[in-house]
Design an enzyme around this catalytic site. Structure first.
Site, PDB file in Angstrom:
ATOM      1  N   LYS A 152       0.824  -1.210   0.000  1.00  0.00           N
ATOM      2  CA  LYS A 152       0.000   0.000   0.000  1.00  0.00           C
ATOM      3  C   LYS A 152       0.855   1.255   0.000  1.00  0.00           C
ATOM      4  CE  LYS A 152      -4.482  -1.591   1.186  1.00  0.00           C
ATOM      5  NZ  LYS A 152      -5.711  -1.455   1.945  1.00  0.00           N
ATOM      6  N   LYS A 180      -6.106 -11.310  -8.932  1.00  0.00           N
ATOM      7  CA  LYS A 180      -7.434 -11.554  -8.356  1.00  0.00           C
ATOM      8  C   LYS A 180      -8.416 -10.440  -8.735  1.00  0.00           C
ATOM      9  CE  LYS A 180      -7.637  -9.415  -3.838  1.00  0.00           C
ATOM     10  NZ  LYS A 180      -8.221  -9.433  -2.552  1.00  0.00           N
ATOM     11  N   LYS A 212     -12.049  -4.966  -6.107  1.00  0.00           N
ATOM     12  CA  LYS A 212     -12.980  -3.853  -6.272  1.00  0.00           C
ATOM     13  C   LYS A 212     -12.264  -2.567  -6.640  1.00  0.00           C
ATOM     14  CE  LYS A 212     -14.028  -4.139  -1.334  1.00  0.00           C
ATOM     15  NZ  LYS A 212     -12.882  -3.649  -0.572  1.00  0.00           N
TER      16      LYS A 212
HETATM   17  P1  ATP Z   1      -9.387  -3.811  -2.673  1.00  0.00           P
HETATM   18  O1  ATP Z   1      -9.406  -3.900  -4.166  1.00  0.00           O
HETATM   19  O2  ATP Z   1      -9.992  -2.528  -2.133  1.00  0.00           O
HETATM   20  O3  ATP Z   1      -8.098  -4.203  -2.045  1.00  0.00           O
HETATM   21  P2  ATP Z   1     -10.662  -6.362  -2.514  1.00  0.00           P
HETATM   22  O4  ATP Z   1     -11.750  -6.491  -3.534  1.00  0.00           O
HETATM   23  O5  ATP Z   1      -9.382  -7.012  -2.811  1.00  0.00           O
HETATM   24  O6  ATP Z   1     -10.447  -4.862  -2.165  1.00  0.00           O
HETATM   25  P3  ATP Z   1     -10.898  -6.723   0.359  1.00  0.00           P
HETATM   26  O7  ATP Z   1     -11.613  -5.545   0.940  1.00  0.00           O
HETATM   27  O8  ATP Z   1      -9.422  -6.805   0.526  1.00  0.00           O
HETATM   28  O9  ATP Z   1     -11.297  -6.904  -1.189  1.00  0.00           O
HETATM   29  O10 ATP Z   1     -11.530  -8.050   0.927  1.00  0.00           O
HETATM   30  C1  ATP Z   1     -12.838  -8.216   1.382  1.00  0.00           C
HETATM   31  C2  ATP Z   1     -13.084  -9.706   1.497  1.00  0.00           C
HETATM   32  O11 ATP Z   1     -13.299 -10.277   0.201  1.00  0.00           O
HETATM   33  C3  ATP Z   1     -11.924 -10.508   2.099  1.00  0.00           C
HETATM   34  O12 ATP Z   1     -12.449 -11.488   2.969  1.00  0.00           O
HETATM   35  C4  ATP Z   1     -11.246 -11.140   0.903  1.00  0.00           C
HETATM   36  O13 ATP Z   1     -10.610 -12.351   1.241  1.00  0.00           O
HETATM   37  C5  ATP Z   1     -12.422 -11.367  -0.049  1.00  0.00           C
HETATM   38  N1  ATP Z   1     -12.018 -11.285  -1.454  1.00  0.00           N
HETATM   39  C6  ATP Z   1     -11.573 -10.174  -2.090  1.00  0.00           C
HETATM   40  N2  ATP Z   1     -11.324 -10.409  -3.383  1.00  0.00           N
HETATM   41  C7  ATP Z   1     -11.614 -11.720  -3.589  1.00  0.00           C
HETATM   42  C8  ATP Z   1     -11.559 -12.579  -4.745  1.00  0.00           C
HETATM   43  N3  ATP Z   1     -11.168 -12.146  -5.908  1.00  0.00           N
HETATM   44  N4  ATP Z   1     -11.946 -13.871  -4.605  1.00  0.00           N
HETATM   45  C9  ATP Z   1     -12.345 -14.309  -3.400  1.00  0.00           C
HETATM   46  N5  ATP Z   1     -12.419 -13.569  -2.290  1.00  0.00           N
HETATM   47  C10 ATP Z   1     -12.060 -12.287  -2.360  1.00  0.00           C
END
Ligand code: ATP
Ligand code: LTN
Length: 334
Positions: free
Chosen positions: A115, A197, A200
């Protein structure tokens, strides 16, 4: 009534719109855990401000996320859904735990390194002590288990270390939490780059399917999903795009990947993409309908926000009082 369920804590940040990755990988499983565990699910808005946020947008998204927890099927009577910032014990315990955390420990956190590279113009102290606030979240509720993705395991390890350190000085104050890693850890990948992955915060809107996307958009995104030229629907690492589509289809239908292979044996990618798109549309439809309903019911949501924060605060205050006494803060005169 005695509640003998074990305690579970988890949280999500209200940054960006949730994707089917967040839903299939996390939220959907959260719902399933609510019978077996007494669940605290927080919208961790205090964590969100470690990155600069637009205030109006943050407020809107936080409310949307809390509403989405309910729309996904979490019963706010059975579980506790609340904003982290509404329970001041989080900030208080985080400060105390900061004084038990070594710089060296925080320096090792890979999320901090990632980050700070991404937000080089705003490497603030909050970003550095982010994992300590997360430890406070978990320890305040004496959580037995914490469902997290692998990316959060390092933070959970630190939480356990801090709890053990504190307990070894002051006696048994904190429960040592265990990670809860779901069985089929449906990790959903980007539709545009299946080595990454689905996230969002991805800049390419075609890479992610958002929970509130309309059916046409969902179908279009799946049609454009990056695949390969093998022309067989096989669940294997050499075909990451197809593998990801099978994972999405499996997570939505409950079918095993090998059964999906069988179902689409001899079919073309076009047909398969359409089927995956239609399944996702049908899984999201009830969620979107409930979301609309709930959003039009302002008083109901306001009631939950107030009532659940009070319930959370009662538990959190109990732990905090114990901690304050142990470390020698003077007692309040009443
Ligand atoms: P950002 O893009 O803001 O980092 P993110 O979409 O990666 O966000 P997080 O806020 O880090 O999501 O995670 C929220 C929850 O969703 C966590 O429990 C994480 O393990 C799950 N998660 C996030 N992305 C995935 C994915 N692609 N597949 C499965 N689980 C996910
Ligand atoms: N850092 C986590 C969100 C989070 C969390 C928590 C998860 C904050 N506090 C406590 C589990 C337990 C994330 O970014 N996914």
């Amino acid at each position: 009534m005695i509640d003998d369920r074990k305690i579970l804590f988890s949280g999500m940040q209200a940054t960006g719109n949730l994707t089917i990755g967040n839903y299939l990988g996390a939220l959907k499983n959260w719902v399933k855990l609510t019978d077996e565990y007494e669940c605290y699910y927080s919208v961790v808005d205090m964590h969100s401000i470690t990155v600069r946020q637009d205030p109006t947008e943050l407020r809107k998204r936080a409310r949307k996320l809390l509403t989405l927890y309910i729309a996904a099927g979490i019963d706010p009577k059975k579980s506790i859904l609340y904003y982290q910032s509404h329970v001041s014990a989080h900030a208080e315990l985080a400060w105390i735990l900061n004084c038990f955390t070594y710089m060296g420990e925080l320096n090792r956190m890979t999320q901090f390194k990632d980050k700070s590279a991404k937000h080089a113009d705003n490497i603030n102290a909050g970003l550095f002590t982010y994992p300590v606030l997360m430890a406070a979240d978990i320890l305040l509720y004496q959580a037995d288990v914490v469902p997290v993705g692998v990316d959060q395991m390092q933070h959970l390890e630190l939480t356990r270390d801090l709890a053990q350190r504190f307990n070894s000085i002051y006696g048994d104050v904190f429960t040592i939490p265990e990670p809860y890693i779901g069985k089929v850890g449906a990790k959903i990948m980007s539709l545009q780059d299946p080595s990454k992955k689905m996230s969002k915060s991805d800049e390419n809107p075609n890479a992610s399917v958002y929970l509130m996307d309309d059916p046409d958009t969902i179908m279009r995104k799946f049609k454009r999903a990056v695949t390969d030229s093998e022309a067989v629907i096989k669940y294997r690492d050499e075909q990451p795009g197809i593998k990801n589509l099978i994972d999405i289809y499996s997570a939505c239908t409950g079918l095993k990947p090998e059964d999906v292979e069988k179902e689409f044996y001899g079919k073309g990618y076009g047909d398969f993409k359409t089927a995956v798109g239609e399944t996702v549309v049908s899984v999201l439809k009830p969620l979107q309908d409930r979301m609309k309903d709930l959003e039009s019911n302002k008083d109901y949501i306001d009631g939950i926000i107030k009532d659940n924060a009070e319930r959370a605060a009662r538990t959190a205050e109990k732990t905090l009082r114990k901690v304050k006494k142990k470390i020698g803060y003077p007692e309040k005169i009443r």
